[in-house]
Design a protein around this motif. Sequence first.
Motif, PDB file in Angstrom:
ATOM      1  N   LEU A 285      -0.204  -4.098  -1.748  1.00 35.94           N
ATOM      2  CA  LEU A 285      -0.272  -4.487  -3.374  1.00 35.94           C
ATOM      3  C   LEU A 285       1.176  -4.770  -3.656  1.00 35.94           C
ATOM      4  O   LEU A 285       2.016  -3.882  -3.576  1.00 35.94           O
ATOM      5  CB  LEU A 285      -0.774  -3.172  -4.032  1.00 35.94           C
ATOM      6  CG  LEU A 285      -0.918  -3.550  -5.455  1.00 35.94           C
ATOM      7  CD1 LEU A 285      -1.927  -4.833  -5.890  1.00 35.94           C
ATOM      8  CD2 LEU A 285      -1.396  -2.353  -6.582  1.00 35.94           C
ATOM      9  N   ALA A 286       1.327  -6.079  -3.889  1.00 32.93           N
ATOM     10  CA  ALA A 286       2.751  -6.528  -4.593  1.00 32.93           C
ATOM     11  C   ALA A 286       4.015  -6.185  -3.280  1.00 32.93           C
ATOM     12  O   ALA A 286       4.863  -5.689  -3.702  1.00 32.93           O
ATOM     13  CB  ALA A 286       3.252  -5.823  -5.707  1.00 32.93           C
ATOM     14  N   GLY A 287       3.473  -6.477  -2.040  1.00 36.26           N
ATOM     15  CA  GLY A 287       4.517  -6.098  -1.089  1.00 36.26           C
ATOM     16  C   GLY A 287       4.466  -4.724  -0.720  1.00 36.26           C
ATOM     17  O   GLY A 287       5.526  -4.521   0.327  1.00 36.26           O
ATOM     18  N   THR A 288       3.827  -3.803  -1.417  1.00 35.84           N
ATOM     19  CA  THR A 288       4.022  -2.272  -0.976  1.00 35.84           C
ATOM     20  C   THR A 288       2.609  -1.998  -0.420  1.00 35.84           C
ATOM     21  O   THR A 288       1.525  -2.012  -0.723  1.00 35.84           O
ATOM     22  CB  THR A 288       4.184  -1.695  -2.316  1.00 35.84           C
ATOM     23  OG1 THR A 288       5.300  -2.079  -3.013  1.00 35.84           O
ATOM     24  CG2 THR A 288       4.294  -0.199  -1.994  1.00 35.84           C
ATOM     25  N   LEU A 289       2.869  -1.020   0.829  1.00 37.42           N
ATOM     26  CA  LEU A 289       1.802  -0.362   1.489  1.00 37.42           C
ATOM     27  C   LEU A 289       1.190   0.621   0.719  1.00 37.42           C
ATOM     28  O   LEU A 289       2.031   1.661   0.643  1.00 37.42           O
ATOM     29  CB  LEU A 289       2.281  -0.187   2.999  1.00 37.42           C
ATOM     30  CG  LEU A 289       1.143   0.348   3.697  1.00 37.42           C
ATOM     31  CD1 LEU A 289      -0.070  -0.492   4.009  1.00 37.42           C
ATOM     32  CD2 LEU A 289       1.654   0.896   5.214  1.00 37.42           C
ATOM     33  N   ARG A 290       0.000   0.730   0.465  1.00 33.32           N
ATOM     34  CA  ARG A 290      -0.614   1.874  -0.275  1.00 33.32           C
ATOM     35  C   ARG A 290      -1.891   2.253   0.639  1.00 33.32           C
ATOM     36  O   ARG A 290      -2.200   1.502   1.494  1.00 33.32           O
ATOM     37  CB  ARG A 290      -1.101   1.307  -1.627  1.00 33.32           C
ATOM     38  CG  ARG A 290       0.107   0.943  -2.618  1.00 33.32           C
ATOM     39  CD  ARG A 290      -0.221   0.494  -3.896  1.00 33.32           C
ATOM     40  NE  ARG A 290       0.903  -0.122  -4.729  1.00 33.32           N
ATOM     41  CZ  ARG A 290       1.136   0.558  -5.695  1.00 33.32           C
ATOM     42  NH1 ARG A 290       0.742   1.757  -6.193  1.00 33.32           N
ATOM     43  NH2 ARG A 290       2.405   0.128  -6.414  1.00 33.32           N
ATOM     44  N   SER A 291      -2.328   3.366   0.081  1.00 31.95           N
ATOM     45  CA  SER A 291      -3.536   3.811   0.809  1.00 31.95           C
ATOM     46  C   SER A 291      -4.561   4.531  -0.230  1.00 31.95           C
ATOM     47  O   SER A 291      -4.060   4.936  -1.445  1.00 31.95           O
ATOM     48  CB  SER A 291      -3.158   4.869   1.851  1.00 31.95           C
ATOM     49  OG  SER A 291      -2.874   5.972   1.455  1.00 31.95           O
ATOM     50  N   VAL A 292      -5.853   4.669   0.033  1.00 31.10           N
ATOM     51  CA  VAL A 292      -7.057   5.211  -0.872  1.00 31.10           C
ATOM     52  C   VAL A 292      -7.757   6.035   0.112  1.00 31.10           C
ATOM     53  O   VAL A 292      -8.041   5.555   1.337  1.00 31.10           O
ATOM     54  CB  VAL A 292      -7.547   3.966  -1.700  1.00 31.10           C
ATOM     55  CG1 VAL A 292      -8.347   3.186  -0.647  1.00 31.10           C
ATOM     56  CG2 VAL A 292      -8.637   4.784  -2.684  1.00 31.10           C
ATOM     57  N   ASP A 293      -8.095   7.173  -0.544  1.00 36.36           N
ATOM     58  CA  ASP A 293      -9.150   8.218   0.267  1.00 36.36           C
ATOM     59  C   ASP A 293     -10.355   7.374   0.233  1.00 36.36           C
ATOM     60  O   ASP A 293     -10.790   6.818  -0.638  1.00 36.36           O
ATOM     61  CB  ASP A 293      -9.380   9.329  -0.457  1.00 36.36           C
ATOM     62  CG  ASP A 293      -9.774  10.422   0.405  1.00 36.36           C
ATOM     63  OD1 ASP A 293     -11.000  10.202   0.724  1.00 36.36           O
ATOM     64  OD2 ASP A 293      -9.266  11.540   0.780  1.00 36.36           O
ATOM     65  N   ILE A 294     -11.066   7.393   1.449  1.00 37.28           N
ATOM     66  CA  ILE A 294     -12.400   6.924   1.793  1.00 37.28           C
ATOM     67  C   ILE A 294     -13.352   7.488   0.818  1.00 37.28           C
ATOM     68  O   ILE A 294     -14.335   6.815   0.164  1.00 37.28           O
ATOM     69  CB  ILE A 294     -13.040   7.116   3.444  1.00 37.28           C
ATOM     70  CG1 ILE A 294     -14.048   6.379   3.358  1.00 37.28           C
ATOM     71  CG2 ILE A 294     -13.033   8.609   3.524  1.00 37.28           C
ATOM     72  CD1 ILE A 294     -13.932   4.778   3.423  1.00 37.28           C
ATOM     73  N   ASN A 295     -13.231   8.754   0.340  1.00 34.23           N
ATOM     74  CA  ASN A 295     -14.203   9.039  -0.456  1.00 34.23           C
ATOM     75  C   ASN A 295     -14.022   8.811  -2.021  1.00 34.23           C
ATOM     76  O   ASN A 295     -15.045   8.821  -2.815  1.00 34.23           O
ATOM     77  CB  ASN A 295     -13.764  10.916  -0.540  1.00 34.23           C
ATOM     78  CG  ASN A 295     -14.159  11.384   0.638  1.00 34.23           C
ATOM     79  OD1 ASN A 295     -15.349  11.211   1.467  1.00 34.23           O
ATOM     80  ND2 ASN A 295     -13.294  12.430   1.119  1.00 34.23           N
ATOM     81  N   ASP A 296     -13.083   8.051  -2.287  1.00 28.17           N
ATOM     82  CA  ASP A 296     -12.654   7.402  -3.612  1.00 28.17           C
ATOM     83  C   ASP A 296     -13.327   5.992  -3.623  1.00 28.17           C
ATOM     84  O   ASP A 296     -13.282   5.263  -4.715  1.00 28.17           O
ATOM     85  CB  ASP A 296     -11.408   7.435  -4.160  1.00 28.17           C
ATOM     86  CG  ASP A 296     -10.864   8.957  -4.208  1.00 28.17           C
ATOM     87  OD1 ASP A 296     -11.530   9.602  -4.706  1.00 28.17           O
ATOM     88  OD2 ASP A 296      -9.609   9.167  -3.922  1.00 28.17           O
ATOM     89  N   VAL A 297     -13.694   5.362  -2.457  1.00 27.77           N
ATOM     90  CA  VAL A 297     -14.170   3.866  -2.510  1.00 27.77           C
ATOM     91  C   VAL A 297     -15.528   3.986  -2.868  1.00 27.77           C
ATOM     92  O   VAL A 297     -16.416   4.762  -2.510  1.00 27.77           O
ATOM     93  CB  VAL A 297     -14.027   3.414  -0.970  1.00 27.77           C
ATOM     94  CG1 VAL A 297     -14.523   2.063  -0.865  1.00 27.77           C
ATOM     95  CG2 VAL A 297     -12.602   3.411  -0.477  1.00 27.77           C
ATOM     96  N   LEU A 298     -15.663   2.677  -3.640  1.00 25.18           N
ATOM     97  CA  LEU A 298     -17.340   2.736  -4.090  1.00 25.18           C
ATOM     98  C   LEU A 298     -18.008   1.921  -3.243  1.00 25.18           C
ATOM     99  O   LEU A 298     -19.098   2.053  -2.656  1.00 25.18           O
ATOM    100  CB  LEU A 298     -17.163   2.115  -5.431  1.00 25.18           C
ATOM    101  CG  LEU A 298     -16.566   2.767  -6.611  1.00 25.18           C
ATOM    102  CD1 LEU A 298     -16.499   2.351  -7.927  1.00 25.18           C
ATOM    103  CD2 LEU A 298     -17.301   4.261  -6.618  1.00 25.18           C
ATOM    104  N   TYR A 299     -17.198   0.655  -2.811  1.00 22.14           N
ATOM    105  CA  TYR A 299     -18.024  -0.659  -2.052  1.00 22.14           C
ATOM    106  C   TYR A 299     -17.235  -1.558  -1.640  1.00 22.14           C
ATOM    107  O   TYR A 299     -15.966  -1.450  -1.983  1.00 22.14           O
ATOM    108  CB  TYR A 299     -19.086  -1.132  -2.821  1.00 22.14           C
ATOM    109  CG  TYR A 299     -18.736  -2.017  -3.964  1.00 22.14           C
ATOM    110  CD1 TYR A 299     -18.864  -3.287  -3.737  1.00 22.14           C
ATOM    111  CD2 TYR A 299     -18.919  -1.321  -5.244  1.00 22.14           C
ATOM    112  CE1 TYR A 299     -18.533  -4.101  -4.790  1.00 22.14           C
ATOM    113  CE2 TYR A 299     -18.809  -2.321  -6.297  1.00 22.14           C
ATOM    114  CZ  TYR A 299     -18.493  -3.573  -5.948  1.00 22.14           C
ATOM    115  OH  TYR A 299     -18.140  -4.430  -7.113  1.00 22.14           O
ATOM    116  N   PHE A 300     -17.472  -2.249  -0.647  1.00 18.85           N
ATOM    117  CA  PHE A 300     -16.790  -3.535   0.066  1.00 18.85           C
ATOM    118  C   PHE A 300     -17.448  -4.448  -0.247  1.00 18.85           C
ATOM    119  O   PHE A 300     -18.708  -4.600   0.098  1.00 18.85           O
ATOM    120  CB  PHE A 300     -16.404  -3.063   1.430  1.00 18.85           C
ATOM    121  CG  PHE A 300     -15.767  -1.770   1.709  1.00 18.85           C
ATOM    122  CD1 PHE A 300     -14.089  -1.765   1.595  1.00 18.85           C
ATOM    123  CD2 PHE A 300     -16.276  -0.681   2.037  1.00 18.85           C
ATOM    124  CE1 PHE A 300     -13.419  -0.647   1.967  1.00 18.85           C
ATOM    125  CE2 PHE A 300     -15.487   0.577   2.366  1.00 18.85           C
ATOM    126  CZ  PHE A 300     -14.007   0.546   2.281  1.00 18.85           C
TER     127      PHE A 300
END
Length: 233
Positions: free
Chosen positions: A135-150
Amino acid sequence: MNVLIVDDEPLARSRLIRLLTHDKSIVVQGEASNGKEALVLAKKQTPDLIFLDVDMPGMNGLQVANELNSLTLPPAIVFITAHPEHAFDALQLSAAGYLVKPISEQSLQKVLKQVGRLNKVHIQKQQNVKISYQLAGTLRSVDINDVLYFSAEEKYTKMIFCGGEALLEQSLKQLELQFPTHILRIHRNTLVNKQKVIALHSKANGNHMIELQGCSELLPVSRRELKLVKNSL
């Protein structure tokens, strides 16, 4: 702790269920009478612990354990056998323990305490699964449990999660292979987080829609994936 019981003897399954009802922290998710049925239920329900009979016709317990150990997050396994000499084979397959028939309440409680210690590590692994994105050149991460859908978006995959969205380079197929215990395909263009599914709605026109916790929109389920979705609920 979610539990699956696998034994070709109905009376043996009933006895174990009866003993397990004394422990309020245990939820028996299901029963299987053979190895193939056990693998289907294990992949569908992702139990924390499986009580697995060694001596079953067709696919025996040791063969089932080999398959289960290949999963991304394999369940803890406690072998059940009438033959103590199988204990060595059980330990070689990294079993959490084994019980000799007829199972006593004392021996069961001893094994459950041991599994409880091991299962804390298993749960921690589940909680620490993350997906990285830019995101804007920055590597971020999100917990799989917080994902809704792809959802598939031309050359990219859009990830919708609690509090935002991001574009991923992984395809839906790659995500399915990477997170098999967390993700459910509902359409050729859509994967959802199994833990977020609230309900499957049937429309008057014959179409079906998935309702997700924390998601304001209903997502369409394709006819091709409908049976799999129903089996997963």
